[in-house]
Design a protein around this motif. Sequence first.
Motif, PDB file in Angstrom:
ATOM      1  N   LEU A   1       7.137   7.544   2.877  1.00 33.93           N
ATOM      2  CA  LEU A   1       6.637   6.526   1.955  1.00 33.93           C
ATOM      3  C   LEU A   1       7.743   5.695   1.322  1.00 33.93           C
ATOM      4  CD1 LEU A   1       3.735   8.469   0.213  1.00 33.93           C
ATOM      5  CD2 LEU A   1       3.614   6.773   2.031  1.00 33.93           C
ATOM      6  N   ASP A   2       8.812   6.325   0.887  1.00 29.49           N
ATOM      7  CA  ASP A   2       9.890   5.561   0.250  1.00 29.49           C
ATOM      8  C   ASP A   2      10.771   4.819   1.252  1.00 29.49           C
ATOM      9  OD1 ASP A   2       8.940   6.319  -2.197  1.00 29.49           O
ATOM     10  OD2 ASP A   2      10.399   7.923  -2.516  1.00 29.49           O
ATOM     11  N   PRO A   3      11.186   5.465   2.371  1.00 35.67           N
ATOM     12  CA  PRO A   3      12.091   4.746   3.287  1.00 35.67           C
ATOM     13  C   PRO A   3      11.425   3.643   4.112  1.00 35.67           C
ATOM     14  CG  PRO A   3      12.286   7.145   3.543  1.00 35.67           C
ATOM     15  CD  PRO A   3      11.056   6.875   2.748  1.00 35.67           C
ATOM     16  N   MET A   4      10.177   3.834   4.541  1.00 35.31           N
ATOM     17  CA  MET A   4       9.607   2.922   5.533  1.00 35.31           C
ATOM     18  C   MET A   4       9.534   1.472   5.072  1.00 35.31           C
ATOM     19  SD  MET A   4       6.859   4.871   7.980  1.00 35.31           S
ATOM     20  CE  MET A   4       5.620   5.071   6.734  1.00 35.31           C
ATOM     21  N   PRO A   5       9.071   1.173   3.858  1.00 35.65           N
ATOM     22  CA  PRO A   5       9.053  -0.243   3.463  1.00 35.65           C
ATOM     23  C   PRO A   5      10.436  -0.884   3.507  1.00 35.65           C
ATOM     24  CG  PRO A   5       7.678   1.060   1.985  1.00 35.65           C
ATOM     25  CD  PRO A   5       8.438   2.036   2.845  1.00 35.65           C
ATOM     26  N   ASN A   6      11.476  -0.092   3.259  1.00 33.76           N
ATOM     27  CA  ASN A   6      12.831  -0.641   3.274  1.00 33.76           C
ATOM     28  C   ASN A   6      13.360  -0.873   4.683  1.00 33.76           C
ATOM     29  OD1 ASN A   6      12.965  -0.499   0.442  1.00 33.76           O
ATOM     30  ND2 ASN A   6      13.596   1.644   0.530  1.00 33.76           N
ATOM     31  N   LEU A   7      12.683  -0.297   5.694  1.00 37.77           N
ATOM     32  CA  LEU A   7      13.100  -0.490   7.083  1.00 37.77           C
ATOM     33  C   LEU A   7      12.370  -1.644   7.751  1.00 37.77           C
ATOM     34  CD1 LEU A   7      13.367   3.218   8.323  1.00 37.77           C
ATOM     35  CD2 LEU A   7      15.241   1.636   7.882  1.00 37.77           C
ATOM     36  N   VAL A   8      11.468  -2.290   7.022  1.00 38.71           N
ATOM     37  CA  VAL A   8      10.758  -3.428   7.596  1.00 38.71           C
ATOM     38  C   VAL A   8      11.735  -4.595   7.764  1.00 38.71           C
ATOM     39  CG1 VAL A   8       8.980  -5.164   7.154  1.00 38.71           C
ATOM     40  CG2 VAL A   8       8.524  -2.754   6.685  1.00 38.71           C
TER      41      VAL A   8
ATOM     42  N   TYR B   1       3.427  20.917  -3.561  1.00 42.71           N
ATOM     43  CA  TYR B   1       4.606  20.212  -4.063  1.00 42.71           C
ATOM     44  C   TYR B   1       5.589  19.929  -2.930  1.00 42.71           C
ATOM     45  CZ  TYR B   1       9.003  19.557  -6.663  1.00 42.71           C
ATOM     46  OH  TYR B   1      10.195  19.070  -7.147  1.00 42.71           O
ATOM     47  N   ARG B   2       5.810  20.944  -2.094  1.00 38.10           N
ATOM     48  CA  ARG B   2       6.733  20.778  -0.970  1.00 38.10           C
ATOM     49  C   ARG B   2       6.223  19.708   0.000  1.00 38.10           C
ATOM     50  NH1 ARG B   2       9.340  25.762   0.600  1.00 38.10           N
ATOM     51  NH2 ARG B   2      10.730  26.399  -1.074  1.00 38.10           N
ATOM     52  N   GLU B   3       4.938  19.786   0.348  1.00 35.11           N
ATOM     53  CA  GLU B   3       4.380  18.842   1.313  1.00 35.11           C
ATOM     54  C   GLU B   3       4.487  17.406   0.812  1.00 35.11           C
ATOM     55  OE1 GLU B   3       0.201  17.810   3.682  1.00 35.11           O
ATOM     56  OE2 GLU B   3       0.163  19.007   1.849  1.00 35.11           O
ATOM     57  N   LEU B   4       4.085  17.190  -0.428  1.00 40.25           N
ATOM     58  CA  LEU B   4       4.094  15.829  -0.965  1.00 40.25           C
ATOM     59  C   LEU B   4       5.510  15.292  -1.112  1.00 40.25           C
ATOM     60  CD1 LEU B   4       1.267  15.955  -3.679  1.00 40.25           C
ATOM     61  CD2 LEU B   4       1.128  15.363  -1.257  1.00 40.25           C
ATOM     62  N   SER B   5       6.421  16.133  -1.549  1.00 43.26           N
ATOM     63  CA  SER B   5       7.809  15.691  -1.713  1.00 43.26           C
ATOM     64  C   SER B   5       8.403  15.288  -0.365  1.00 43.26           C
ATOM     65  CB  SER B   5       8.651  16.802  -2.348  1.00 43.26           C
ATOM     66  OG  SER B   5       8.183  17.116  -3.643  1.00 43.26           O
ATOM     67  N   LYS B   6       8.087  16.058   0.665  1.00 45.96           N
ATOM     68  CA  LYS B   6       8.614  15.746   1.998  1.00 45.96           C
ATOM     69  C   LYS B   6       8.031  14.442   2.525  1.00 45.96           C
ATOM     70  CE  LYS B   6       9.116  17.615   6.672  1.00 45.96           C
ATOM     71  NZ  LYS B   6       8.848  18.778   7.560  1.00 45.96           N
ATOM     72  N   LEU B   7       6.729  14.262   2.390  1.00 42.53           N
ATOM     73  CA  LEU B   7       6.095  13.036   2.870  1.00 42.53           C
ATOM     74  C   LEU B   7       6.631  11.815   2.134  1.00 42.53           C
ATOM     75  CD1 LEU B   7       2.365  14.141   3.244  1.00 42.53           C
ATOM     76  CD2 LEU B   7       4.025  13.758   5.057  1.00 42.53           C
ATOM     77  N   ARG B   8       6.795  11.968   0.846  1.00 38.71           N
ATOM     78  CA  ARG B   8       7.277  10.834   0.052  1.00 38.71           C
ATOM     79  C   ARG B   8       8.719  10.486   0.425  1.00 38.71           C
ATOM     80  NH1 ARG B   8       8.591  10.219  -6.252  1.00 38.71           N
ATOM     81  NH2 ARG B   8       7.870   8.077  -6.572  1.00 38.71           N
ATOM     82  N   GLY B   9       9.564  11.506   0.538  1.00 36.00           N
ATOM     83  CA  GLY B   9      10.971  11.257   0.827  1.00 36.00           C
ATOM     84  C   GLY B   9      11.242  10.837   2.253  1.00 36.00           C
TER      85      GLY B   9
ATOM     86  N   TYR C   1       0.831  -1.212   0.000  1.00 34.20           N
ATOM     87  CA  TYR C   1       0.000   0.000   0.000  1.00 34.20           C
ATOM     88  C   TYR C   1       0.861   1.256   0.000  1.00 34.20           C
ATOM     89  CZ  TYR C   1      -2.709   3.847   1.946  1.00 34.20           C
ATOM     90  OH  TYR C   1      -3.262   5.085   2.151  1.00 34.20           O
ATOM     91  N   LEU C   2       1.896   1.272   0.846  1.00 30.69           N
ATOM     92  CA  LEU C   2       2.747   2.454   0.937  1.00 30.69           C
ATOM     93  C   LEU C   2       3.486   2.706  -0.370  1.00 30.69           C
ATOM     94  CD1 LEU C   2       4.196   1.972   4.530  1.00 30.69           C
ATOM     95  CD2 LEU C   2       2.488   3.653   3.802  1.00 30.69           C
ATOM     96  N   ARG C   3       3.941   1.644  -1.032  1.00 34.56           N
ATOM     97  CA  ARG C   3       4.623   1.836  -2.312  1.00 34.56           C
ATOM     98  C   ARG C   3       3.641   2.351  -3.363  1.00 34.56           C
ATOM     99  NH1 ARG C   3       7.440  -3.191  -0.724  1.00 34.56           N
ATOM    100  NH2 ARG C   3       9.593  -2.603  -0.199  1.00 34.56           N
ATOM    101  N   GLY C   4       2.397   1.852  -3.311  1.00 37.62           N
ATOM    102  CA  GLY C   4       1.387   2.348  -4.251  1.00 37.62           C
ATOM    103  C   GLY C   4       1.066   3.809  -4.003  1.00 37.62           C
ATOM    104  N   LEU C   5       0.963   4.186  -2.723  1.00 36.30           N
ATOM    105  CA  LEU C   5       0.702   5.584  -2.378  1.00 36.30           C
ATOM    106  C   LEU C   5       1.867   6.456  -2.817  1.00 36.30           C
ATOM    107  CD1 LEU C   5      -1.202   7.558  -0.964  1.00 36.30           C
ATOM    108  CD2 LEU C   5      -0.056   7.027   1.201  1.00 36.30           C
ATOM    109  N   SER C   6       3.077   5.934  -2.689  1.00 34.12           N
ATOM    110  CA  SER C   6       4.249   6.680  -3.136  1.00 34.12           C
ATOM    111  C   SER C   6       4.212   6.919  -4.641  1.00 34.12           C
ATOM    112  CB  SER C   6       5.532   5.934  -2.758  1.00 34.12           C
ATOM    113  OG  SER C   6       6.674   6.588  -3.268  1.00 34.12           O
TER     114      SER C   6
END
Length: 888
Positions: free
Chosen positions: A603-610, A592-600, A512-517
């Motif tokens: 959304l992108d790091p968290m799945p890799n920290l599982v 643009y700023r808000e979405l870029s910050k949330l994604r970076g 889900y998080l990767r899809g949202l990203s």
Amino acid sequence: MMPAPDTAVLIDGHALAFRSYFALPPLTSKSGEPTHAILGFMRQLTKLMKQTSNQVIVVFDPPVRTFRKEQYDDYKAGRAETPSDLPAQINRIRAIVDAVGLPRLEVNGYEADDVIGTLAKKAEAHGMNAVIVTSDRDSYQLLTERVKVLTSDFKLLGPADVLEKYGVSVSQWVDYRSLTGDASDNIPGAKGIGPKTASKLLQEHGTLDEVIARAQDGTLEPKGAREKILASLSNVYKSRDLSCMVTDLPLDIEMATHAGAGDPATLDALLTELDLGSVRRDLEALRSGEIGESTPVAEPASLLREVPQAEWRTPGEGVMWGYLLSREDDLSAELLQAATYDSDVTRTAPLEFEPVEQESLETTSSPEEALFEEVASNKKAKSKAKPKPEPLGHVNEAEFVGQREIRAAGAKALATHLQVRGLKIEPGDDPLLIAYLLDPANTAMPAVSQRYLHARWPGDAAGRAALSGQLWELLLPQLDEARLKLYYDIEKPLSQVLARMEVRGVKLDSAYLRGLSGAMGARIQTLEAEIHVHAGHVFSVSSRDQLEAVLYDELQLETGRKTKLTGKRSTAVAALEPLRDEHPIIPALLEYRELSKLRGTYLDPMPNLVNPRTGRLHTTFAQTIAATGRLSSLNPNLQNIPIRSAVGREIRKGFIAEAGFTLLSADYSQIELRLLADISGDLLMQEAFQTGADIHRRTASQVLGVDENNVSIEQRRAAKTVNFGVLYGMSAHRLSRDLGIPYADASGFIDRYFETYPGIRGYIDRTLAFGREHGYVETLYGRRRYVPELVSTNRTVREAGERLAYNMPIQGTAADIIKIAMIRLDEPLMALGARMLLQVHDELLVEAPLGKADEVAELVKATMMGAAQLSVPLNVEVGRGPDWFDTK
């Protein structure tokens, strides 16, 4: 005989004093009187007096209301409050100007701009040039080939410069300002008409009257501009009235004359009293014709202390504090003993550690214990496959297995290392927690070791263990009774609860998080294209300098603030938010700023920290970071996931319950306001909470004098903003901006708020007085925060310290209460098969078996509500759902 001056230098006294106030660091005389605005003003003044061809005239606004203020009461209402120590300095400047012998003009009923406008015309009539020293762009309407404005960097600006920069002539300047408005003076203009549109319309149609005529007959293009002008027509006319300068005042002043003799005795007395020796030297050099630059004033050292980052926040040499449970580093002897200490054990050499087989591990279905089993199994295999001889100083595993607690600096981090490897060891005594309770500035062992032992924090395991033991012996006796209780009843047992939470982790829906990203990435690309269209060309949106040029040079947006270090025009969110309605590029840029910050960030790091073994995310909870006592979250920081924006809340859908479980979210409702009511002793606010009233509706009713049932949505929103904002020192200017209301209304609301709740003003005053006397403030449980800024002579530092001081007892007590609730909940939850997963501000996230969700919810609510006994009830809201989002 000196020739008559040929240039009139017309100084806007208030503008130059204001600019000087912020140009220099805060300075005071020996008696403590602020002088930095005076010094800055006089430095500029003497530079301008150096040329004998200049006739320098200083003009100030009068102390009475002007005709514009009489006509439009909200004129200049949007301006920030004048710094409290500036008016007295301006009065000193007036006295010095008089003593120097310069003409000083103030005309009742008229602004300095009007006097300057009249003087500029008089100068031209006398065949003189005129140079205007001001920061007000309304003066651009005065510009001719003989009348120029002197900018802050000492450049002369004339008609050609205005045409080049703004695309309008000087004769069109008032019309231009009538369309664009001026937020700094609360001149409204036409809402939605920005600088580029205003310039284009005036270029095509010549005058404002022609633009309005075209709008009224329907021929003005584009249609959007036509509709905006017609919708704001009264404001456009109002803006023109406010922007036009008066240039024909009857002033009694002789032009083309030199300064008078002044009053040397008074001048000398003033400069002596204010300790302005450099100004005296400059003026003496003026008289002798040898003026030079004054010696620069060194900026005073800040009272704010810089504390090095905690070593465990960055993987580095030897020990990795704050270990990431998503990684699978081997457990080495150096790590194991990095900060353990025991008075009966001497460690002198690098040690190795090889786990032996454990037959006693219990098999359960919990994810963390499944991880234990697999790691232990892997370690057994390694041990059998590669036997090692026992080295000198070998540590027997029994030394740790037989213990329930491990004593260490950073004991929780070390205990989690051992727990994920199957060793049932909990964090025990920790000198870092003791140091943190002594002073919350103690956030890292290197700083603590340097501060209390005057020793560097060693790089070797034995050295760290030895210093940890010394610090324990040294620091524990320094805690008073209240803070000893905090240590033994809250911080130490909490570290054990947090260790279990870290090892448990929380389940993520990575797909889900990767899809949202991916969806967010597509939206970011669309926004970037929109930004380029609004800018008229492609540029790097992430480049601060390119963005600054687009916003302020090309689109001519108002520049609200500059960065302190570089002096550049700010492109930060706080600077752009007030410009949201000025141009369509701003909302696109903010999104643009808000979405870029949330994604970076998430959304992108968290799945890799599982963790691949548990399928769960394991954050680290830091106890010794926040000065208020609140917990912090690291790797990743789950405390900062925004919950006020819809996009931020979407991220919470990625936090899900394990199969057979549900998530429960329990949140203290308005705990800081309830604590404010209790601690301040304000009976009216206490009564509102005791009777279950809607506190924001009740506040609006009490403050505004309306029936509670008739309070509007806007009135309740204003009351809510003030209720929470007062804890953080919200100013009337900030309230005006946040609510979009006139400054006068915002100021009046805050005044009436304190009249309604006098206990809150009393609490603030008492807290600040206590802090100034003792050097610290404290929570209901005795947790301290030292605030040396309260006695700073730097006004900015002092006021920031005041906000910290009266906020900390409230926020810190809230932190203590939820910690108490967590400790009380830990074992009862485990007994029900439930587990505490996360703590975020005033909220706990619990994973409960589906069949026991009601029982768990009741337990959590009752325990949290009973964590403290106050004069007002604590309220807890509990929700449940398959994911974190749906618990709300």
